[in-house]
Design a protein around this motif. Structure first.
Motif, PDB file in Angstrom:
ATOM      1  N   GLN A   1      12.611  23.079  38.598  1.00  0.00           N
ATOM      2  CA  GLN A   1      11.642  22.200  39.267  1.00  0.00           C
ATOM      3  C   GLN A   1      10.535  21.793  38.299  1.00  0.00           C
ATOM      4  O   GLN A   1      10.163  20.625  38.219  1.00  0.00           O
ATOM      5  CB  GLN A   1      10.975  22.926  40.436  1.00  0.00           C
ATOM      6  CG  GLN A   1      11.850  23.237  41.614  1.00  0.00           C
ATOM      7  CD  GLN A   1      11.083  24.082  42.605  1.00  0.00           C
ATOM      8  OE1 GLN A   1      10.579  25.140  42.264  1.00  0.00           O
ATOM      9  NE2 GLN A   1      10.990  23.612  43.839  1.00  0.00           N
ATOM     10  N   VAL A   2      10.004  22.777  37.613  1.00  0.00           N
ATOM     11  CA  VAL A   2       8.821  22.558  36.774  1.00  0.00           C
ATOM     12  C   VAL A   2       9.128  21.629  35.604  1.00  0.00           C
ATOM     13  O   VAL A   2       8.375  20.688  35.344  1.00  0.00           O
ATOM     14  CB  VAL A   2       8.258  23.904  36.270  1.00  0.00           C
ATOM     15  CG1 VAL A   2       7.151  23.687  35.250  1.00  0.00           C
ATOM     16  CG2 VAL A   2       7.764  24.745  37.447  1.00  0.00           C
ATOM     17  N   ALA A   3      10.207  21.895  34.886  1.00  0.00           N
ATOM     18  CA  ALA A   3      10.503  21.112  33.682  1.00  0.00           C
ATOM     19  C   ALA A   3      10.666  19.619  33.972  1.00  0.00           C
ATOM     20  O   ALA A   3      10.104  18.790  33.250  1.00  0.00           O
ATOM     21  CB  ALA A   3      11.718  21.681  32.962  1.00  0.00           C
ATOM     22  N   PRO A   4      11.414  19.221  35.014  1.00  0.00           N
ATOM     23  CA  PRO A   4      11.503  17.783  35.280  1.00  0.00           C
ATOM     24  C   PRO A   4      10.157  17.146  35.634  1.00  0.00           C
ATOM     25  O   PRO A   4       9.868  16.036  35.193  1.00  0.00           O
ATOM     26  CB  PRO A   4      12.476  17.693  36.461  1.00  0.00           C
ATOM     27  CG  PRO A   4      13.261  18.943  36.408  1.00  0.00           C
ATOM     28  CD  PRO A   4      12.331  19.987  35.873  1.00  0.00           C
ATOM     29  N   VAL A   5       9.331  17.833  36.413  1.00  0.00           N
ATOM     30  CA  VAL A   5       8.024  17.270  36.758  1.00  0.00           C
ATOM     31  C   VAL A   5       7.162  17.163  35.502  1.00  0.00           C
ATOM     32  O   VAL A   5       6.428  16.191  35.326  1.00  0.00           O
ATOM     33  CB  VAL A   5       7.333  18.104  37.860  1.00  0.00           C
ATOM     34  CG1 VAL A   5       5.910  17.626  38.085  1.00  0.00           C
ATOM     35  CG2 VAL A   5       8.139  18.032  39.152  1.00  0.00           C
ATOM     36  N   ASP A   6       7.289  18.143  34.617  1.00  0.00           N
ATOM     37  CA  ASP A   6       6.575  18.082  33.340  1.00  0.00           C
ATOM     38  C   ASP A   6       6.957  16.827  32.562  1.00  0.00           C
ATOM     39  O   ASP A   6       6.145  16.274  31.829  1.00  0.00           O
ATOM     40  CB  ASP A   6       6.881  19.351  32.533  1.00  0.00           C
ATOM     41  CG  ASP A   6       6.207  19.357  31.186  1.00  0.00           C
ATOM     42  OD1 ASP A   6       4.961  19.387  31.138  1.00  0.00           O
ATOM     43  OD2 ASP A   6       6.929  19.332  30.162  1.00  0.00           O
ATOM     44  N   LYS A   7       8.165  16.360  32.746  1.00  0.00           N
ATOM     45  CA  LYS A   7       8.628  15.169  32.035  1.00  0.00           C
ATOM     46  C   LYS A   7       8.045  13.882  32.603  1.00  0.00           C
ATOM     47  O   LYS A   7       8.310  12.789  32.100  1.00  0.00           O
ATOM     48  CB  LYS A   7      10.160  15.096  32.013  1.00  0.00           C
ATOM     49  CG  LYS A   7      10.806  16.256  31.278  1.00  0.00           C
ATOM     50  CD  LYS A   7      10.180  16.493  29.914  1.00  0.00           C
ATOM     51  CE  LYS A   7      10.673  17.768  29.293  1.00  0.00           C
ATOM     52  NZ  LYS A   7       9.645  18.550  28.631  1.00  0.00           N
ATOM     53  N   LEU A   8       7.232  14.013  33.661  1.00  0.00           N
ATOM     54  CA  LEU A   8       6.464  12.860  34.105  1.00  0.00           C
ATOM     55  C   LEU A   8       5.569  12.391  32.962  1.00  0.00           C
ATOM     56  O   LEU A   8       5.100  11.253  32.951  1.00  0.00           O
ATOM     57  CB  LEU A   8       5.638  13.232  35.341  1.00  0.00           C
ATOM     58  CG  LEU A   8       4.922  12.111  36.062  1.00  0.00           C
ATOM     59  CD1 LEU A   8       5.908  11.065  36.557  1.00  0.00           C
ATOM     60  CD2 LEU A   8       4.125  12.663  37.234  1.00  0.00           C
ATOM     61  N   SER A   9       5.389  13.268  31.985  1.00  0.00           N
ATOM     62  CA  SER A   9       4.624  12.887  30.793  1.00  0.00           C
ATOM     63  C   SER A   9       5.223  11.653  30.122  1.00  0.00           C
ATOM     64  O   SER A   9       4.488  10.871  29.523  1.00  0.00           O
ATOM     65  CB  SER A   9       4.545  14.056  29.804  1.00  0.00           C
ATOM     66  OG  SER A   9       5.840  14.408  29.347  1.00  0.00           O
TER      67      SER A   9
END
Length: 144
Positions: free
Chosen positions: A98-106
């Motif tokens: 979950q966290v890694a894909p949302v981090d890719k909002l970067s």
């Protein structure tokens, strides 16, 4: 050893290492405060990167760099540190998937910031891709 030329192989390697970062960090922060884990991670990077720069002959006096360069490198370092602290906290509270894909909002935010601050002008096709990344992040974030 021949290193790959151009930006794409390096970007793919970066993405691969970033993916491993999430998995290794998720395992490593079990039972450890996320801020302490961030400090350990940072210390390891410093210990590895210092001899690497020295041994590859790339060392020069960083204080000899122009003030503007030092300022923006310092701001980048502060942003990196803040990102890592937040990332590790999110990993401790959520699943890596979950966290890694949302981090890719970067990726989306870089495009917006580069448009606003650097004058970069992505094409319509590039904006469509950026929009798809944003939609993918939303789908992953809302899926659970």
């Amino acid at each position: 050893m021949n290193w790959p030329a151009g930006w794409l192989p390096w970007a793919l390697l970066s993405a691969s290492f970033a993916a491993l970062t999430a998995v290794f960090a998720k395992i490593g922060i079990r039972g450890v405060d996320s801020d302490l884990a961030t400090l350990v991670r940072t210390a390891v990077i410093l210990l590895v990167l210092t001899p690497f720069v020295w041994l590859t002959g790339k060392w020069s006096n960083p204080l000899a760099l122009p003030g503007r360069t030092l300022l923006f490198l310092a701001l980048s370092a502060l942003a990196t540190g803040a990102s890592w602290v937040c990332y590790f906290r999110a990993l401790q509270l959520g699943q890596a998937s979950q966290v890694a894909p949302v981090d890719k909002l970067s990726v989306v935010l870089v495009a917006v910031f580069a448009f606003a601050l650097l004058g970069e002008r992505p094409s319509l096709q590039e904006w469509a891709g950026i929009g798809l990344v944003a939609a993918g992040v939303l789908l992953l974030a809302l899926a659970r």
